[in-house]
Scaffold this motif. Structure first.
Motif, PDB file in Angstrom:
ATOM      1  N   VAL A   1      13.526  -0.855   4.395  1.00 56.70           N
ATOM      2  CA  VAL A   1      12.972  -1.481   5.567  1.00 56.70           C
ATOM      3  C   VAL A   1      13.286  -2.989   5.835  1.00 56.70           C
ATOM      4  O   VAL A   1      12.980  -3.027   6.887  1.00 56.70           O
TER       5      VAL A   1
ATOM      6  N   ARG B   1      14.193  -1.969  10.408  1.00 56.35           N
ATOM      7  CA  ARG B   1      12.433  -2.288  10.038  1.00 56.35           C
ATOM      8  C   ARG B   1      12.301  -0.683  10.759  1.00 56.35           C
ATOM      9  O   ARG B   1      10.565  -0.534  11.080  1.00 56.35           O
ATOM     10  N   SER B   2      13.283  -0.385  11.726  1.00 53.24           N
ATOM     11  CA  SER B   2      12.284   1.776  12.588  1.00 53.24           C
ATOM     12  C   SER B   2      12.288   2.605  10.959  1.00 53.24           C
ATOM     13  O   SER B   2      11.456   3.299  11.476  1.00 53.24           O
ATOM     14  N   ARG B   3      12.478   1.932  10.170  1.00 61.55           N
ATOM     15  CA  ARG B   3      12.162   3.063   9.071  1.00 61.55           C
ATOM     16  C   ARG B   3      10.387   2.256   8.765  1.00 61.55           C
ATOM     17  O   ARG B   3       9.786   3.217   7.055  1.00 61.55           O
ATOM     18  N   ALA B   4       9.638   1.387   9.014  1.00 63.42           N
ATOM     19  CA  ALA B   4       8.337   0.737   8.328  1.00 63.42           C
ATOM     20  C   ALA B   4       7.388   1.808   8.208  1.00 63.42           C
ATOM     21  O   ALA B   4       7.001   2.265   7.177  1.00 63.42           O
ATOM     22  N   PRO B   5       7.386   2.908   9.293  1.00 61.62           N
ATOM     23  CA  PRO B   5       6.328   4.197   9.109  1.00 61.62           C
ATOM     24  C   PRO B   5       6.492   4.831   7.851  1.00 61.62           C
ATOM     25  O   PRO B   5       5.689   5.125   7.455  1.00 61.62           O
ATOM     26  N   GLU B   6       8.274   4.768   7.603  1.00 60.82           N
ATOM     27  CA  GLU B   6       8.188   5.693   6.331  1.00 60.82           C
ATOM     28  C   GLU B   6       7.457   4.957   5.296  1.00 60.82           C
ATOM     29  O   GLU B   6       6.655   5.876   4.027  1.00 60.82           O
TER      30      GLU B   6
ATOM     31  N   VAL C   1       4.982   2.591   4.952  1.00 61.94           N
ATOM     32  CA  VAL C   1       3.552   3.171   5.384  1.00 61.94           C
ATOM     33  C   VAL C   1       3.192   4.671   4.549  1.00 61.94           C
ATOM     34  O   VAL C   1       2.032   4.792   4.291  1.00 61.94           O
ATOM     35  N   ALA C   2       3.561   5.785   5.521  1.00 66.61           N
ATOM     36  CA  ALA C   2       3.463   6.546   4.993  1.00 66.61           C
ATOM     37  C   ALA C   2       3.580   7.011   3.250  1.00 66.61           C
ATOM     38  O   ALA C   2       2.375   8.171   2.703  1.00 66.61           O
TER      39      ALA C   2
ATOM     40  N   ASN D   1       0.427   4.645   1.180  1.00 65.92           N
ATOM     41  CA  ASN D   1      -1.039   5.575   1.893  1.00 65.92           C
ATOM     42  C   ASN D   1      -1.109   7.117   0.995  1.00 65.92           C
ATOM     43  O   ASN D   1      -2.559   7.545  -0.185  1.00 65.92           O
TER      44      ASN D   1
ATOM     45  N   TYR E   1      -1.728   1.280  -0.346  1.00 57.11           N
ATOM     46  CA  TYR E   1      -0.941   0.721   0.987  1.00 57.11           C
ATOM     47  C   TYR E   1      -1.906  -1.176   0.217  1.00 57.11           C
ATOM     48  O   TYR E   1      -1.749  -1.788   1.211  1.00 57.11           O
TER      49      TYR E   1
ATOM     50  N   GLU F   1       0.061  -4.495   0.785  1.00 55.69           N
ATOM     51  CA  GLU F   1      -0.173  -4.572   2.571  1.00 55.69           C
ATOM     52  C   GLU F   1       0.644  -5.935   2.650  1.00 55.69           C
ATOM     53  O   GLU F   1       1.181  -6.542   3.812  1.00 55.69           O
TER      54      GLU F   1
END
Length: 213
Positions: free
Chosen positions: A180, A184-189, A191-192, A195, A200, A204
């Motif tokens: 990441v 940065r486009s892989r940030a949701p991966e 975060v998921a 979680n 997280y 954080e």
């Protein structure tokens, strides 16, 4: 199931630290000395260390499976286990004018001569030939799990820190942070994944720092 068996298992077990591709052949008897041979590949992803808590946050489990995982998570949410993921890729079907034993023997000899240790032959029934693939995957997993766990223990991947998190998880999270930081486009991966592990909150500030100038 009584008529379904793995006639020639692979000569090697599943890789512990990488994916494994296994060629398979399912042979069925349709009578009058006619056999049908189906072939394909089973793609096994790298075995992963998971916990009941993690699995509860994955999609795809039935309600009964999720209830069972919930009971496991209540007892010990961070107890590590091995998660195997497979993909079946059927390829072709051929009709052969030879009885089943002859076809099985010829196939086995051909694979031995070609030195293909990651190939398997199954015998099944025509109306439920895919059951042979399911049984093969089960046997493949059962025969590999002991060696995979031993490999992971030698690498210290099953050791848990004071929070109950395994070394394997910490390493995977570090790899995702590295990815990441470059994309940065892989940030949701990331975060998921945090979680799913319930981590997280712990990471954080570090995660948000990736986006602060």
């Amino acid at each position: 199931m009584r008529k379904t068996e793995v006639v020639r298992p692979p000569r090697r077990r599943l890789s512990t630290f990488g994916s494994t591709s296994i060629d398979y052949y399912v042979v069925t008897d349709v009578g009058e000395s006619i056999s049908i041979v189906r072939d394909g590949k089973v793609m096994a992803e790298r075995p992963r260390i998971v916990t009941p808590y993690y699995l509860l946050h994955l999609e795809g489990f039935s309600d009964s499976a999720r209830a069972y995982l919930g009971m496991m998570a209540e007892a010990n949410p961070h107890e590590p286990g091995i998660f195997y993921s497979y993909r079946n890729e059927p390829d072709s079907m051929n009709i052969v004018s030879d009885p089943l034993p002859v076809v099985l023997g010829n196939l086995s000899s051909r694979l031995d001569a070609a030195d293909k240790p990651l190939s398997a032959i199954m015998q099944g029934t025509e109306d439920m030939w895919d059951l042979a693939v399911m049984m093969f995957i089960y046997e493949l997993t059962r025969s590999a799990v002991g060696g995979n766990i031993a490999d992971m223990r030698r690498q210290g991947l099953l050791a848990r820190d004071a929070s109950g998190v395994t070394e394997s998880v910490r390493r995977e999270i570090e790899l995702l942070f590295a990815v990441v930081s470059e994309d940065r486009s892989r940030a949701p991966e990331l975060v998921a994944e945090l979680n799913r592990w319930g981590l997280y909150g712990e990471y954080e500030d570090r995660f948000l720092n990736l986006f602060r100038k």
